[in-house]
Structure formats: C-alpha cells, structure tokens
Design a protein around this motif. Structure first.
Motif, PDB file in Angstrom:
ATOM      1  N   ILE A   4       0.832  -1.208   0.000  1.00 15.10           N
ATOM      2  CA  ILE A   4       0.000   0.000   0.000  1.00 15.10           C
ATOM      3  C   ILE A   4       0.869   1.262   0.000  1.00 15.10           C
ATOM      4  O   ILE A   4       0.502   2.294  -0.582  1.00 15.10           O
ATOM      5  CB  ILE A   4      -0.973   0.000   1.209  1.00 15.10           C
ATOM      6  CG1 ILE A   4      -1.978   1.149   1.068  1.00 15.10           C
ATOM      7  CG2 ILE A   4      -0.227   0.077   2.531  1.00 15.10           C
ATOM      8  CD1 ILE A   4      -3.082   1.111   2.106  1.00 15.10           C
ATOM      9  N   ASP A   5       2.051   1.179   0.625  1.00 10.04           N
ATOM     10  CA  ASP A   5       2.963   2.331   0.614  1.00 10.04           C
ATOM     11  C   ASP A   5       3.464   2.621  -0.804  1.00 10.04           C
ATOM     12  O   ASP A   5       3.524   3.776  -1.234  1.00 10.04           O
ATOM     13  CB  ASP A   5       4.154   2.068   1.540  1.00 10.04           C
ATOM     14  CG  ASP A   5       3.741   1.957   2.997  1.00 10.04           C
ATOM     15  OD1 ASP A   5       2.995   2.830   3.458  1.00 10.04           O
ATOM     16  OD2 ASP A   5       4.156   0.994   3.660  1.00 10.04           O
ATOM     17  N   TYR A   6       3.820   1.557  -1.527  1.00 10.17           N
ATOM     18  CA  TYR A   6       4.286   1.741  -2.904  1.00 10.17           C
ATOM     19  C   TYR A   6       3.161   2.257  -3.799  1.00 10.17           C
ATOM     20  O   TYR A   6       3.403   3.042  -4.733  1.00 10.17           O
ATOM     21  CB  TYR A   6       4.841   0.428  -3.451  1.00 10.17           C
ATOM     22  CG  TYR A   6       6.194   0.068  -2.885  1.00 10.17           C
ATOM     23  CD1 TYR A   6       7.338   0.749  -3.284  1.00 10.17           C
ATOM     24  CD2 TYR A   6       6.331  -0.940  -1.942  1.00 10.17           C
ATOM     25  CE1 TYR A   6       8.590   0.433  -2.761  1.00 10.17           C
ATOM     26  CE2 TYR A   6       7.574  -1.274  -1.407  1.00 10.17           C
ATOM     27  CZ  TYR A   6       8.693  -0.583  -1.820  1.00 10.17           C
ATOM     28  OH  TYR A   6       9.924  -0.899  -1.297  1.00 10.17           O
ATOM     29  N   LEU A 145      13.153   4.382   4.996  1.00  7.95           N
ATOM     30  CA  LEU A 145      11.748   4.189   4.630  1.00  7.95           C
ATOM     31  C   LEU A 145      11.590   2.991   3.694  1.00  7.95           C
ATOM     32  O   LEU A 145      10.676   2.179   3.845  1.00  7.95           O
ATOM     33  CB  LEU A 145      11.201   5.452   3.948  1.00  7.95           C
ATOM     34  CG  LEU A 145      11.124   6.708   4.819  1.00  7.95           C
ATOM     35  CD1 LEU A 145      10.580   7.867   4.000  1.00  7.95           C
ATOM     36  CD2 LEU A 145      10.241   6.482   6.036  1.00  7.95           C
ATOM     37  N   VAL A 146      12.499   2.909   2.705  1.00 13.91           N
ATOM     38  CA  VAL A 146      12.450   1.786   1.773  1.00 13.91           C
ATOM     39  C   VAL A 146      12.882   0.502   2.468  1.00 13.91           C
ATOM     40  O   VAL A 146      12.416  -0.589   2.137  1.00 13.91           O
ATOM     41  CB  VAL A 146      13.349   2.072   0.541  1.00 13.91           C
ATOM     42  CG1 VAL A 146      13.403   0.881  -0.397  1.00 13.91           C
ATOM     43  CG2 VAL A 146      12.826   3.300  -0.203  1.00 13.91           C
ATOM     44  N   GLY A 147      13.759   0.663   3.460  1.00 19.42           N
ATOM     45  CA  GLY A 147      14.210  -0.503   4.205  1.00 19.42           C
ATOM     46  C   GLY A 147      15.390  -1.202   3.576  1.00 19.42           C
ATOM     47  O   GLY A 147      15.672  -2.358   3.893  1.00 19.42           O
ATOM     48  N   ALA A 148      16.090  -0.519   2.645  1.00 15.37           N
ATOM     49  CA  ALA A 148      17.237  -1.148   1.985  1.00 15.37           C
ATOM     50  C   ALA A 148      18.151  -0.080   1.426  1.00 15.37           C
ATOM     51  O   ALA A 148      17.703   0.997   1.027  1.00 15.37           O
ATOM     52  CB  ALA A 148      16.774  -2.068   0.856  1.00 15.37           C
ATOM     53  N   GLU A 149      19.453  -0.374   1.404  1.00 17.02           N
ATOM     54  CA  GLU A 149      20.432   0.515   0.791  1.00 17.02           C
ATOM     55  C   GLU A 149      20.562   0.237  -0.701  1.00 17.02           C
ATOM     56  O   GLU A 149      21.120   1.036  -1.447  1.00 17.02           O
ATOM     57  CB  GLU A 149      21.799   0.328   1.464  1.00 17.02           C
ATOM     58  CG  GLU A 149      21.836   0.743   2.931  1.00 17.02           C
ATOM     59  CD  GLU A 149      21.906   2.249   3.115  1.00 17.02           C
ATOM     60  OE1 GLU A 149      22.069   2.946   2.107  1.00 17.02           O
ATOM     61  OE2 GLU A 149      21.793   2.700   4.264  1.00 17.02           O
ATOM     62  N   GLU A 150      20.038  -0.920  -1.147  1.00 22.10           N
ATOM     63  CA  GLU A 150      20.142  -1.312  -2.548  1.00 22.10           C
ATOM     64  C   GLU A 150      18.797  -1.820  -3.050  1.00 22.10           C
ATOM     65  O   GLU A 150      17.966  -2.299  -2.274  1.00 22.10           O
ATOM     66  CB  GLU A 150      21.202  -2.411  -2.728  1.00 22.10           C
ATOM     67  CG  GLU A 150      22.607  -1.972  -2.398  1.00 22.10           C
ATOM     68  CD  GLU A 150      23.627  -3.079  -2.655  1.00 22.10           C
ATOM     69  OE1 GLU A 150      23.192  -4.234  -2.906  1.00 22.10           O
ATOM     70  OE2 GLU A 150      24.838  -2.794  -2.616  1.00 22.10           O
ATOM     71  N   ILE A 151      18.587  -1.714  -4.349  1.00 22.04           N
ATOM     72  CA  ILE A 151      17.406  -2.277  -5.015  1.00 22.04           C
ATOM     73  C   ILE A 151      17.906  -3.098  -6.194  1.00 22.04           C
ATOM     74  O   ILE A 151      18.588  -2.571  -7.081  1.00 22.04           O
ATOM     75  CB  ILE A 151      16.449  -1.170  -5.509  1.00 22.04           C
ATOM     76  CG1 ILE A 151      15.892  -0.377  -4.309  1.00 22.04           C
ATOM     77  CG2 ILE A 151      15.293  -1.784  -6.301  1.00 22.04           C
ATOM     78  CD1 ILE A 151      14.959   0.740  -4.712  1.00 22.04           C
ATOM     79  N   LEU A 339       0.940   5.076   5.393  1.00 20.57           N
ATOM     80  CA  LEU A 339       1.493   6.332   5.884  1.00 20.57           C
ATOM     81  C   LEU A 339       3.001   6.437   5.654  1.00 20.57           C
ATOM     82  O   LEU A 339       3.528   7.541   5.519  1.00 20.57           O
ATOM     83  CB  LEU A 339       1.176   6.493   7.380  1.00 20.57           C
ATOM     84  CG  LEU A 339      -0.311   6.646   7.719  1.00 20.57           C
ATOM     85  CD1 LEU A 339      -0.510   6.745   9.222  1.00 20.57           C
ATOM     86  CD2 LEU A 339      -0.896   7.870   7.023  1.00 20.57           C
ATOM     87  N   VAL A 340       3.703   5.301   5.621  1.00 21.18           N
ATOM     88  CA  VAL A 340       5.130   5.350   5.311  1.00 21.18           C
ATOM     89  C   VAL A 340       5.320   5.793   3.855  1.00 21.18           C
ATOM     90  O   VAL A 340       6.180   6.613   3.545  1.00 21.18           O
ATOM     91  CB  VAL A 340       5.793   3.976   5.558  1.00 21.18           C
ATOM     92  CG1 VAL A 340       7.239   3.993   5.070  1.00 21.18           C
ATOM     93  CG2 VAL A 340       5.741   3.626   7.035  1.00 21.18           C
TER      94      VAL A 340
END
Length: 713
Positions: A4-6, A145-151, A339-340
């Motif tokens: 839902i955040d995305y 917020l994304v929860g990662a340093e990489e994608i 909300l995030v």
C-alpha cells in the motif's frame, strides 16, 4: 514499506505527470511558459513561495541538529525567520520589474547584455549544486523508509535520483511554470503533512510505550518526552552542544541570508513576478514563507519526540541524519495504512516542489540571456520555448550527475548558498542608487568571485608553505566544560545504542569513527558526568588543521570552577598543517591585530559577516565614483517603471507605463530624498503596516515554538 505504501508513491507520481500534460496545452509563448501568463492569485503564489522555499534537506537537517543540539537546533532552518518581513517590501520590486528573469533586470538596469549572461551562468552553477544537494539528501534519507540501501543489487541513489529527476523533467519541462505552481499546491499540502504527521502518532507512541494508554491521551506524551529527555535540550539558544546556535550567530546568519536571498534566481517568479498584482505578490511571498516557518516548528518538535522515543536506536547512534526515516518507519510502519509511503511522497514533494521552479527559472535565463541575446535574437516564441524545454532538461540532468558523483552533500549545500554573494551588492545598490553602473558592477563581481571563491583555493596551491606556517595554522582554544546531572531515560538509551552500534561495527575502524565518542554512562536517575567540548577550530582554514606529528597535543591555559561546572581551557601545541581553503576574509582581521584564540566557533563564523556583506558594497560604491555613469535617459525610464504601480489589466498597465516614460520627472515627488541620486521611495501605509505586522508574526512563531516545547515540562 508494504504494498500500500508503494501504491501511494506511484499514485503521487502519476498525478504530477498528469498535471504537466494538462498544463502543456496552455503554453503559447515565453510568458506563459516562464511566468504562467502572470495570472496567479494569492493561493498559488503562496504555495509556490512555500514549495520553492522548502527543500527536502531542511526537515532532515532540523531533525539532525535537533537530535544533537536540542531545541536550539531549529535555527539551522529558522535563521530565515526574521528575513521574512523584508519580503513584504521586495515582492513589489519583482512585480514592478515586469521581467521574465533577473538576468533581464541586470540588462535593463545596467544597460549590459554581458551582465545578463554572467548572471545566467551563475544561476546554472547555483542550481546544479543546490538541486544536487536535495537529490543526494532524499536518496540517503529514503533508505530507512524503503528498508534497503540497494534495489536489485543497485545502490539506492542510482535508482532514486534518476527516477525523481525524470518525473520533474516530465511535468516541469512540458507544462512550465503553470505545471510547477499547480504541483506546488499539491506538494505544499504534502509538506505540511510531513511537518505534522509524526507529532500526534509519536506522542501516542510515547504514551503506549512509557505511559498508560488506558487513562492517558496523546498530549500526555509531552510530559513523558520531558521526563525522558534532559532539560537542556529544551533551550532555544543554548543546548547540549555547548551553544551551537548562540544569538550573535543567529543574527549573523539572518543578515547574510537577507543580503543573498534577493538574488536567488527563482525569486523573480516566486518572489512576486508571476502574480496578478502587487498585492497578490506580497501576500503570496510572505504567507508562503511564514507557512514554512510554522512547518519548521513542527520539524523541531518532531526531532524532540524522536529523541525521547528512539534514543536507543543503533542506526541513529551511527548517523543522526536518519532521524526522519527511522521515526517514520518505527512510528507509522506498524499501522500499515500507507502512511510510510505518504511520508516518502511528502519528502519527495519537498524536493520536487523546489526542483521544478528552479529548473524553469534557469531555463528562462539560458534562453533569454544567452540564446536570444547572443545566438538567435530573431527566434520565434515557439523556438524559444523549445530551447527552454531542452535547457531545463539539461539542468536537471546536470544536478543529477553532481548528486551521483559528489559525495559530500554538505559541501554541495555550502557552495550553493554562498554563491549569491557575487551578485548581492549590485542588486541592492542598483535598486536604490543611480550612480552604480555596468563597469563598477563588473569590477565588484570580479572582486567577489576572486576574493571569496577563487583565491581561497588558488593561494594554497601556489604557496603551499602557508599550510604549515605557524602564523596561519593557529586554532581557537579548546574549551571543555564538565558538569554532573541525573541521567534521563534518553541518556541511558543513547549509551545502550552506542554500545550496540559499536558491536554492529564488528571492528571496522571507519564505522567506529563515524559513530563518535562514547556518551555518558549511568543508570536512570544516577549522577552522570556531562562533558561539553567546543573550540579547537581552525581560524584560517575551511576544513581545519591537523597535527603534523600524529595526534594533536594541548597545553593547559586555565582551569576554573563555576558553581557545579568545571571549565578547562587548552591550546594546541606543535606543528600543524592547514586543510581546505584559505579564509581571506578572516585574514583581514589579523592585520588589524585581532586575537581569535578565545572566541567560539559560532563567533568565528559570525565575524565573516562584516567582510562578506560590507566589502562588495564598498568596492561597488568606490568603483562607481571612479567609472563613467550609465545612460541618463535609460535610467530615467527604469526608475520611472519601478515607481509605477502594477495594474492587473496588462493593457491599462502598459498605458500607465507609457505615460510614466513620457515624463519621468512627474514621479519624483515619490522620492524620499528629492533632488538626490538615491531612488528610495516614500513608504506607503500599506508598506510599513505590513512590515510591522510581519515582524510581530515572527515573534508569535517563536512564542508558539517555545510554548509547544514547554508543554508537559
């Protein structure tokens, strides 16, 4: 982030692009593209000033300084507060100019195409670095917020920076200022949400975690916040960082901001040039900026709540820049309401609402003051708009490249905010004094660029012996204040977080150095020793000095006891080497015999005020008397225009201007000093009433901040 955040973030992007496509149909000529047809009312002007003046780095910056300096850290962004009343006056200037760019103003006022081109070059450099700061900041602060340093194995900034740039390019390049202003309205609402969203949820989280949610409401969170955080974190001018923002430093920052802000290129649009009338220009600029000041209050309170709630976070022990991201994740994430994602969209809005306006204003300068002035003077309106779209794209791409290749975000920001010094004096003097001319302005610009930006870099290169000369490697005294007080819950949590961060570093020395010194250790209520260290600041070198023979050594100057506090003063000894740029403005004080050994870091920074403000003005005034005057008839036309009030109807406004041009002397009765070369106009009741009212609002905002911070004390 959950699905839902995305979805929330994706919906935000779709709406921004749709507005750009809609606005593109309304663009017929340059005035439509660069100024939206000068048809914006109070609402859009307000949110344009608010959005363009609020960058993504600012809430994060206040979050960091609030974490380290307490409530006094709010001045890292609130330094602009007492500049705001002056906007009530300057907004009229930008509307009466009736120009599309400030470069056009330099061309008309100083009768010089080259000055317009020089200003356009300045704008390109300014915005590439300023926008790169925001792009770099949002890429870094979105990581929690994304929860990662990489994608997908790619560093987050290499995905996020191009993505944000692409969206800004699509709606800004297509729709021009109309698209920028309508998106700023939406993004302004998002920024307000960013400023207040975490406060009620954070206070309620404090109640749930450390209070009794059965009998207490979220306002009890204020009391819990004061119980968990030491009282020195709630002082407005002093704090736990030994007075990082004392009053004299705040005054110096305010004056420097006032002198330079008027020549930031976007002020020709958001400062009032795109408004229907002078009234809309004034209200939009002042109200929009007061909205930002109120949001700054929200950022400061959020930082204090985060300190009470998240003092035990190992991530924040390592890097306080993550305050906003971790607070959003920890407070809003468990609710799973999107909300995030909304918070991430808000942070993006803070960046994009600035980027779109900056991009369009810069493209206007390149198009009008370089392309039309020197390359294609006979280009059609359609051709000029097409050039503007391509140059706008290039500016965003350039800012993205700087953001991806320059690692020091703070260095990017410092360079950007200091650049307006080059053009500040010519603008202020040109507004009020007929004697200033193109030659004197060119001399002043050259002097400012050399003295403040070029020579500080070049001198150490051509004379490396300066870096080790003991006369120039001195530092201010190191002051160590030691006191005791009962440990708060935040103190206990901070020490535990530090221990955890050290363990997580797993012996990596670079990470350990980043974490910093060990905070005081003690059980709740137990007396702990607080050590506040300040000073030891290089006087003549921008990046400090380092000991030639390893670690720095010190000799004791004095040791005194003041009540419960012990104050140790020490001075560096041994050979040192200067690092960075050579501070020429401080060198001037040395020749007058000033001793800087016992001044604070804030005072040392404050001493740059007289040289950076006064020297360019002094050079310009002297040079103006030594060089030929400008064309008298053209100056008469210019000042007649600046005395003619703008009429919302373009036809009537043009007729009023023609009447003023036919006989400029008919407006001389409006001069405060008749028969002089000073073109200061007599203030109207609306001028001084609005100004005094704005000053009063400044004190009201300070009062609101202090009141909120003391709730529950």
């Amino acid at each position: 982030m959950s699905l839902i955040d995305y979805v929330v973030v994706a919906a935000y992007f779709v709406v921004m692009i749709a507005i750009g496509i809609w606005a593109m149909r309304r663009v017929n000529d340059q005035e439509d593209y660069f100024m939206g047809g000068r048809g914006f009312g109070k609402l859009l002007q307000t949110f344009a000033a608010f959005g363009a003046g609020t960058g993504a780095h600012e809430p994060i910056q206040v979050g960091r300084t609030g974490w380290t300096s307490g409530l006094s850290g709010v001045w890292s962004a609130l330094m602009w507060l007492f500049v705001t009343p002056v906007y009530w006056i300057t907004a009229v200037w930008y509307r009466r100019m009736r120009h599309l760019t400030l470069g056009d103003w330099f061309v008309e006022r100083y009768q010089s195409k080259s000055l317009g081109a020089a200003y356009a070059v300045f704008a390109i450099v300014f915005y590439m670095f300023y926008l790169s700061t925001m792009l770099s900041a949002i890429a870094k602060f979105a990581a929690p917020l994304v929860g990662a340093e990489e994608i997908f194995g790619v560093e987050l900034k290499f995905v996020l920076v191009p993505g944000l740039a692409a969206v800004v390019i699509v709606y800004g390049v297509l729709g021009g200022l109309t698209a920028a202003y309508w998106t700023d309205l939406i993004q302004g609402i998002f920024i307000i949400l960013l400023s207040v969203l975490l406060i009620p949820y954070g206070l309620w989280e404090l109640v749930k975690e450390y209070g009794d949610p059965e009998t207490q409401g979220f306002l009890d969170g204020f009391r819990i916040m004061h119980e968990r955080v030491s009282a020195d974190y709630f002082n407005l001018f002093t704090g736990p960082s030994a007075g990082e923002f004392p009053l004299q430093y705040i005054v110096a920052l305010t004056v420097l901001a006032l002198v330079g802000i008027v020549v930031q290129p976007h002020f020709i649009a958001t400062g009032g040039g795109s408004a229907k009338s002078e009234n809309e220009a004034r209200i939009g600029l002042v109200v929009g900026n007061f909205l930002k000041r109120l949001c700054t209050v929200g950022w400061a309170i959020t930082a204090l709540i985060a300190l009470a709630l998240l003092a035990g976070s190992p991530e924040l022990a390592k890097d306080p820049d993550y305050v906003w991201g971790i607070a959003a994740k920890e407070i809003l994430g468990p609710l799973n309401l999107g909300l995030v994602g909304l918070m991430l969209a808000c942070l993006m809005a803070a960046m994009m609402s600035s980027a779109d306006t900056y991009m369009i204003v810069s493209s206007a300068l390149i198009t009008r003051n370089i392309y039309v002035a020197y390359i294609n003077p006979d280009g059609t309106e359609r051709e000029n708009v097409r050039v503007a779209r391509w140059t706008g794209l290039a500016i965003i791409v350039g800012a993205s490249i700087v953001a991806l290749t320059m690692a020091d975000v703070f260095a990017q920001f410092l360079l950007a905010i200091q650049l307006p010094i080059i053009f500040a004096a010519p603008f202020w003097v040109g507004m009020y004094w007929r004697r200033a001319n193109a030659t004197s302005v060119k001399i002043t610009i050259t002097f400012s660029a050399l003295f403040f930006f070029v020579l500080p870099i070049v001198i150490p290169l051509i004379s490396p012996s300066l870096t080790t000369d003991s006369k120039w490697t001195t530092t201010t005294d190191r002051i160590t204040k030691t006191l005791t007080r009962p440990a708060t819950a935040a103190d206990v949590a901070k020490h535990e977080a530090w221990v955890q961060a050290i363990e997580n570093a797993d012996g990596d020395q670079d990470t350990i150095n980043q974490i910093g010194a060990e905070p005081p250790s003690g059980a709740l209520g137990e007396e702990i020793e607080i050590v506040l260290r300040s000073g030891d600041k290089a006087i003549f070198w921008s990046d400090g000095v380092k000991a030639v023979d390893g670690e720095p050594t010190y000799e004791q100057v004095s040791l005194v006891t003041d009540g419960d506090m012990t104050i140790l003063t020490e001075r560096r000894t041994g050979p040192q080497k200067g690092v960075g740029q050579f501070n020429l403005d401080i060198v001037i004080y040395r020749f007058f015999g000033f001793d800087f050994s016992d001044v604070t870091k804030a005072t040392l920074e404050s001493l740059k005020l007289p040289t950076r403000v006064l020297l360019p003005f002094l050079v310009l005034i002297i040079a103006s008397y030594l060089t030929p005057r400008g064309n008298s008839s053209q100056l008469d036309r210019y000042f007649a225009k600046m005395k003619t009030e703008v009429h919302p109807d373009p036809v009537i406004d043009r007729a009023n201007l023609e009447a003023a041009y036919r006989d400029p002397s008919q407006l001389d009765h409006r001069k405060l000093f008749p028969n002089s070369e000073l073109e200061i106009q007599k203030p109207r009741p609306s001028d001084w009433i609005g100004f005094i009212g704005s000053v009063a609002i400044c004190f009201v905002i300070v009062g609101i901040l202090v009141w909120l911070a003391q709730i529950g004390a």
